[in-house]
Motif scaffolding. Structure first.
Motif, short mmCIF file in Angstrom:
data_model
loop_
_atom_site.label_atom_id
_atom_site.label_comp_id
_atom_site.label_asym_id
_atom_site.label_seq_id
_atom_site.Cartn_x
_atom_site.Cartn_y
_atom_site.Cartn_z
N THR A 113 -15.77 30.98 -10.87
CA THR A 113 -14.88 31.13 -9.72
C THR A 113 -14.28 29.80 -9.32
N LEU A 114 -14.99 28.69 -9.58
CA LEU A 114 -14.39 27.38 -9.35
C LEU A 114 -13.11 27.24 -10.17
N ALA A 118 -8.91 26.97 -9.28
CA ALA A 118 -8.22 25.77 -9.74
C ALA A 118 -7.04 26.18 -10.62
N THR A 119 -6.43 25.22 -11.27
CA THR A 119 -5.25 25.52 -12.09
C THR A 119 -5.46 25.26 -13.58
N ASN A 168 -8.23 32.57 -6.91
CA ASN A 168 -8.86 32.57 -5.58
C ASN A 168 -9.61 33.87 -5.28
N HIS A 169 -10.19 34.44 -6.31
CA HIS A 169 -10.86 35.74 -6.16
C HIS A 169 -12.13 35.82 -7.00
N GLY A 170 -12.01 35.67 -8.30
CA GLY A 170 -13.18 35.80 -9.17
C GLY A 170 -12.74 36.02 -10.60
N VAL A 171 -13.55 36.74 -11.36
CA VAL A 171 -13.25 36.96 -12.77
C VAL A 171 -13.39 38.44 -13.11
N GLU A 189 -19.48 31.94 -17.76
CA GLU A 189 -20.14 31.14 -16.72
C GLU A 189 -20.82 29.91 -17.32
N MET A 190 -21.45 30.06 -18.48
CA MET A 190 -22.11 28.93 -19.12
C MET A 190 -21.10 27.86 -19.52
N ALA A 191 -19.96 28.29 -20.08
CA ALA A 191 -18.93 27.33 -20.48
C ALA A 191 -18.38 26.57 -19.28
N CYS A 192 -18.10 27.31 -18.20
CA CYS A 192 -17.58 26.66 -17.00
C CYS A 192 -18.60 25.67 -16.42
#
Length: 230
Positions: A113-114, A118-119, A168-171, A189-192
């Motif tokens: 979600t970070l 972001a962009t 600005n919401h999620g995945v 999630e692991m990659a992020c």
């Protein structure tokens, strides 16, 4: 397609797994699975993914050209019983656009979600699982949760990838079955997390060349190579 009882059991297990492994929190998120031709099960509104009961699901039917509903989106008729999640429009859009998809997971994991807030993009050529599960990631601009506009936007991008970052919401992660979708979500999630923590530690990640990634996808043999729309 699996029987309803099997689908409910797998969805409950997926919800608990997501909560236990930091892929969901609070009562945020909703998950669904295709049940049979023309229908899918989705978590009911207000449910807690880590403690889903057998009756915490609503069955929705895809009705081609069906009547619009402010609660469930155009063309979706929920079965009698619990009220389905308001995010039905985007789940429906994926099932309609991708006949190969058997499960959809929507959540707001911390690190993923970070990136959704972001962009910058998320590279798919970091390690084996990212090449396999994160081959195509698309981004959706912000629309209010549960809105028909969000459903429309998801429908337009659904054929281009199996992972969507919702600004600005999620995945939103979707795949042929619940197990594969869950693995894709965890890989995302692991990659992020790796990217963010490596930067904090001053470690530079050594991504594989795109030519090597393409070679892996062609030769891995895990499953038939997906044919994406341009």
């Amino acid at each position: 397609m699996m029987r309803r009882e099997e689908t409910v059991s797998e969805l409950r297990a997926a919800g608990k797994y997501m909560m236990d492994n930091g892929l969901a929190w609070g009562n945020a998120g909703n998950i669904s699975a295709r049940l049979s031709d023309g229908s899918f099960l989705i978590t009911a509104t207000g449910t807690f993914l880590g403690e889903l009961g057998e009756d915490d699901f609503a069955e929705c039917f895809l009705v081609e050209g069906g009547p619009a509903s402010a609660e469930t989106g155009a063309g979706v008729n929920p079965s009698p019983g619990k009220k389905p999640s308001k995010e039905v429009p985007m789940h429906r859009a994926i099932y309609e656009s991708r006949p190969d998809i058997g499960a959809v997971l929507h959540a707001s994991p911390f690190y993923s979600t970070l990136f959704a807030c972001a962009t910058e993009g998320i590279p798919s050529n970091l390690f084996v699982e990212t090449m396999y599960y994160l081959e195509r990631i698309e981004r959706i601009g912000y629309y209010h949760p549960g809105s028909a506009e969000l459903g429309d936007a998801v429908g337009k991008k659904a054929r281009l990838s199996n992972v969507l970052l919702l600004d600005n919401h999620g995945v939103l992660v979707y795949d042929v079955n619940i197990k594969e979708a869950r693995m894709a979500l965890q890989t995302l999630e692991m990659a992020c997390r790796m990217i963010i923590e490596s930067r904090s530690a001053g470690i530079s990640l050594n991504a594989l060349p795109k030519t090597m990634e393409r070679d892996f996808l062609e030769r891995s043999g895990y499953r038939t190579r997906r044919k994406w729309e341009a």
